[in-house]
Design a protein around this motif. Sequence first.
Motif: not given
Length: 179
Positions: A19, A23, A26
Amino acid sequence: MDKLKSVIESLLFVARKPLGPEEVIKVVNEVGSEHSHPVTKENVTACLEELLLVYQGRGINIVKVAGGYLMGTNAANADYVNNLLHQKVSITLSPQSLVTLAIIAYKQPATRAEIERIRGVNSDGPIDTLLAKGLIKEVGRSDAVGCPYLYGTTEHFMRQFGIHSLDELVHEPEPSTDM
């Protein structure tokens, strides 16, 4: 910042791929932010780097890989982890259960009556044992009178016996002795 670090730690634990900070941002933004500070790339990166240090030298590590961060086991413990993940589970079966299992494996799908005709004896006990151990399962119903259950092997059977495909069970015909 502690809440964000906790969220990131949870995300790394369940992630199946590295990750990156984008990400994480988000995911946090989609759920909604409870943070007093705005979630920025700098905040996320700082938390990731702090977690990287916290987990250094432990059984679980956080590592930078492929442009992101990933949680995994310590490489020094690989032999132990591999041993646990690849342990053989011992399943003890009676000779009657083994014969019944072989009939089902090679004939599948097979009805109880077909199994009993081949064995020549009642097969209730062995079938119940194989069902309880998860080696066989009911795969449907036959069109025969009474619509008896059809039995077949399971993935658990395949794992236990080291079989990758049911095609491996097809045996080669006996060589001809005609000359």
